[in-house]
Design an enzyme around this catalytic site. Structure first.
Site, PDB file in Angstrom:
ATOM      1  N   TYR A 298       0.826  -1.205   0.000  1.00 35.98           N
ATOM      2  CA  TYR A 298       0.000   0.000   0.000  1.00 35.98           C
ATOM      3  C   TYR A 298       0.863   1.259   0.000  1.00 35.98           C
ATOM      4  O   TYR A 298       1.558   1.543   0.975  1.00 35.98           O
ATOM      5  CB  TYR A 298      -0.948   0.030   1.206  1.00 35.98           C
ATOM      6  CG  TYR A 298      -1.948  -1.110   1.233  1.00 35.98           C
ATOM      7  CD1 TYR A 298      -2.329  -1.764   0.056  1.00 35.98           C
ATOM      8  CD2 TYR A 298      -2.514  -1.541   2.423  1.00 35.98           C
ATOM      9  CE1 TYR A 298      -3.237  -2.809   0.078  1.00 35.98           C
ATOM     10  CE2 TYR A 298      -3.434  -2.589   2.449  1.00 35.98           C
ATOM     11  CZ  TYR A 298      -3.780  -3.215   1.271  1.00 35.98           C
ATOM     12  OH  TYR A 298      -4.682  -4.244   1.299  1.00 35.98           O
TER      13      TYR A 298
ATOM     14  N   HIS B 153      -0.456 -11.848   0.661  1.00 29.03           N
ATOM     15  CA  HIS B 153      -1.257 -10.807   0.013  1.00 29.03           C
ATOM     16  C   HIS B 153      -1.619 -11.148  -1.434  1.00 29.03           C
ATOM     17  O   HIS B 153      -0.747 -11.222  -2.289  1.00 29.03           O
ATOM     18  CB  HIS B 153      -0.459  -9.489   0.055  1.00 29.03           C
ATOM     19  CG  HIS B 153      -1.266  -8.259  -0.236  1.00 29.03           C
ATOM     20  ND1 HIS B 153      -0.750  -7.003  -0.085  1.00 29.03           N
ATOM     21  CD2 HIS B 153      -2.553  -8.090  -0.641  1.00 29.03           C
ATOM     22  CE1 HIS B 153      -1.676  -6.110  -0.410  1.00 29.03           C
ATOM     23  NE2 HIS B 153      -2.780  -6.749  -0.757  1.00 29.03           N
TER      24      HIS B 153
HETATM   25  P1  NAD Z   1     -13.478   0.536   0.721  1.00 29.48           P
HETATM   26  O1  NAD Z   1     -14.628  -0.175   0.150  1.00 29.48           O
HETATM   27  O2  NAD Z   1     -13.303   0.567   2.170  1.00 29.48           O
HETATM   28  O3  NAD Z   1     -13.508   2.005   0.098  1.00 29.48           O
HETATM   29  C1  NAD Z   1     -12.581   2.953   0.457  1.00 29.48           C
HETATM   30  C2  NAD Z   1     -12.970   4.283  -0.190  1.00 29.48           C
HETATM   31  O4  NAD Z   1     -14.167   4.755   0.411  1.00 29.48           O
HETATM   32  C3  NAD Z   1     -11.925   5.349   0.052  1.00 29.48           C
HETATM   33  O5  NAD Z   1     -11.936   6.227  -1.047  1.00 29.48           O
HETATM   34  C4  NAD Z   1     -12.447   6.044   1.290  1.00 29.48           C
HETATM   35  O6  NAD Z   1     -11.951   7.347   1.389  1.00 29.48           O
HETATM   36  C5  NAD Z   1     -13.928   6.014   1.031  1.00 29.48           C
HETATM   37  N1  NAD Z   1     -14.748   6.102   2.263  1.00 29.48           N
HETATM   38  C6  NAD Z   1     -14.532   5.533   3.466  1.00 29.48           C
HETATM   39  N2  NAD Z   1     -15.490   5.861   4.340  1.00 29.48           N
HETATM   40  C7  NAD Z   1     -16.364   6.652   3.663  1.00 29.48           C
HETATM   41  C8  NAD Z   1     -17.567   7.304   4.021  1.00 29.48           C
HETATM   42  N3  NAD Z   1     -18.070   7.206   5.249  1.00 29.48           N
HETATM   43  N4  NAD Z   1     -18.196   8.043   3.067  1.00 29.48           N
HETATM   44  C9  NAD Z   1     -17.705   8.139   1.825  1.00 29.48           C
HETATM   45  N5  NAD Z   1     -16.560   7.544   1.422  1.00 29.48           N
HETATM   46  C10 NAD Z   1     -15.902   6.811   2.333  1.00 29.48           C
HETATM   47  O7  NAD Z   1     -12.204  -0.129   0.037  1.00 29.48           O
HETATM   48  P2  NAD Z   1     -10.708  -0.366   0.412  1.00 29.48           P
HETATM   49  O8  NAD Z   1     -10.037   0.827   0.978  1.00 29.48           O
HETATM   50  O9  NAD Z   1     -10.136  -0.995  -0.780  1.00 29.48           O
HETATM   51  O10 NAD Z   1     -10.756  -1.516   1.514  1.00 29.48           O
HETATM   52  C11 NAD Z   1     -10.592  -1.270   2.873  1.00 29.48           C
HETATM   53  C12 NAD Z   1      -9.320  -1.881   3.433  1.00 29.48           C
HETATM   54  O11 NAD Z   1      -9.399  -3.292   3.339  1.00 29.48           O
HETATM   55  C13 NAD Z   1      -8.009  -1.515   2.734  1.00 29.48           C
HETATM   56  O12 NAD Z   1      -7.487  -0.302   3.229  1.00 29.48           O
HETATM   57  C14 NAD Z   1      -7.156  -2.693   3.114  1.00 29.48           C
HETATM   58  O13 NAD Z   1      -6.671  -2.518   4.432  1.00 29.48           O
HETATM   59  C15 NAD Z   1      -8.132  -3.842   3.093  1.00 29.48           C
HETATM   60  N6  NAD Z   1      -8.142  -4.557   1.791  1.00 29.48           N
HETATM   61  C16 NAD Z   1      -7.324  -5.631   1.641  1.00 29.48           C
HETATM   62  C17 NAD Z   1      -7.270  -6.309   0.441  1.00 29.48           C
HETATM   63  C18 NAD Z   1      -6.351  -7.489   0.283  1.00 29.48           C
HETATM   64  O14 NAD Z   1      -5.719  -7.883   1.229  1.00 29.48           O
HETATM   65  N7  NAD Z   1      -6.236  -8.081  -0.867  1.00 29.48           N
HETATM   66  C19 NAD Z   1      -8.052  -5.896  -0.633  1.00 29.48           C
HETATM   67  C20 NAD Z   1      -8.902  -4.821  -0.455  1.00 29.48           C
HETATM   68  C21 NAD Z   1      -8.949  -4.166   0.767  1.00 29.48           C
HETATM   69 MG    MG Z   2      -4.993  -5.090  -1.477  1.00 25.87          MG
END
Ligand code: NAD
Ligand code: MG
Length: 321
Positions: free
Chosen positions: A61, A126
């Site tokens: 990240y 990952h």
């Molecule tokens: P998400 O669905 O959480 O979306 C994040 C987006 O939504 C960002 O732009 C954020 O600013 C926005 N957001 C958050 N809260 C909000 C609100 N209340 N109103 C409007 N917009 C809002 O997607 P993500 O960030 O991809 O996933 C969350 C976390 O999960 C990642 O940070 C990571 O830690 C983990 N993740 C891991 C993997 C993996 O291991 N392969 C894949 C995806 C996500």
């Molecule tokens: Mg990821």
């Protein structure tokens, strides 16, 4: 009296108790736009104050930036080590994928240095669909077991998009050697395919974390980032759903997060957050859900709009069939 603190849920058989809303730290690596060190610190402080105890990051990240920023924040705030849970990952880097025992072992030491920690609670392979799953089973997981014995990690996990990768690995590893699965984009209003796998995961004693309740920005008013892999059809349907909510005076992100939180077999739902406002909104959404439940009417309307694209996903990793 209405609860004022976030629910904590048990993660499988690990004994870890996670806040139902987890802090996805990928935005701290600037992947959804720039976040200053001051904003990052304010976010993490507010998250901890509001009862979020689980933080997820990866060396991938922001090409190590997320880990470094998270480490700086946790250190600056002086939080006791037993008051937060950190998961990071291995095998995916800026220069590609490498799940070899040598690289993941070295990578953990680098992550610990950036996070300024002696151990991480969970180390996850990952996005394993980009690797050789037999290598994950025969080489990577055993290497992580060694790190566990050495006390550098407490639990082992695997992450990725296609659900088949989880059964492939869990059917082949020693029982108990994978503690956690992190699945993303398969437990949100538009895609619920993880539900069918939950009984299997439970039977294997594996804890479940889900991520991306907002479908990586699809279920937000401002829409997804440029790099979002969804089809234009799926993007259009989610845009229509967001607009519909807005017209009804509702917030699609709140609804989407509440939807993902409704199944308590999922220990924690990771949301990416990069402002204090988002932290507060997301915690408020979770508290509202436990106090008064969700808005059934608007959920049905959104589900109807998304019906034509229900469970539509996108390819990820090496195509195996
Ligand atoms: P998400 O669905 O959480 O979306 C994040 C987006 O939504 C960002 O732009 C954020 O600013 C926005 N957001 C958050 N809260 C909000 C609100 N209340 N109103 C409007 N917009 C809002 O997607 P993500 O960030 O991809 O996933 C969350 C976390 O999960 C990642 O940070 C990571 O830690 C983990 N993740 C891991 C993997 C993996 O291991 N392969 C894949 C995806 C996500
Ligand atoms: Mg990821």
């Amino acid at each position: 009296m209405a609860p004022s603190k976030l629910d904590r849920r048990q993660l499988g058989t690990t004994g870890l108790s996670l806040s139902c809303v987890g802090f996805g730290a990928s935005p701290l690596g600037n992947v959804f736009g720039h976040v200053s060190p001051e904003e990052a610190l304010a976010c993490v402080r507010r998250a901890l104050d509001l009862g979020i105890n689980f933080f997820d990051t990866s060396p991938y990240y922001g090409l190590t930036v997320s880990e470094t920023v998270l480490g700086n924040c946790l250190q600056a705030l002086g939080v006791a080590r037993d008051e937060f849970v950190v998961s990071t990952k291995c095998g995916r880097y800026g220069d590609g994928f490498d799940f070899s025992a040598e690289r993941v072992t070295k990578s953990l030491d680098e992550s610990l240095a950036r996070l300024k920690l002696d151990y991480v609670d969970i180390l996850q392979c990952h996005d394993i669909e980009f690797g050789d799953l037999d290598q994950i089973v025969n080489e990577t997981i055993p290497a992580l077991q060694k790190l566990k014995k050495a006390g550098k990690i407490r639990f082992v996990g695997i992450t990725g998009l296609p659900l088949e990768i989880f059964t492939y690995v869990l059917d082949r590893v020693q029982p108990g050697s994978v503690d956690v699965v992190l699945s993303y984009c398969h437990y949100s209003i538009n895609d619920t395919t993880l539900v069918d796998l939950l009984p299997y995961l439970k039977s294997k004693g594996v804890g479940v974390i889900t991520a991306s309740p907002l479908a990586m920005g699809l279920l937000t008013e401002s829409g997804p980032p440029e790099w979002h892999p969804a089809s234009s059809e799926l993007k259009a349907a989610c845009r229509a759903a967001a607009l519909h909510c807005k017209e009804k005076g509702k917030n699609i992100s709140k609804l989407a997060l509440q939807y993902s939180l409704m199944n308590s077999e999922v220990a924690s739902v990771l949301v990416g957050m990069n402002s204090v406002k988002q932290v507060e909104e997301n915690v408020a959404a979770a508290l509202e859900l436990s106090n008064t439940g969700h808005d059934e009417q608007i959920l049905h309307e959104v589900e109807a709009i998304l019906e034509p694209v229900k469970n539509q996903t996108w390819p990820s990793g090496i195509q195996r069939s």
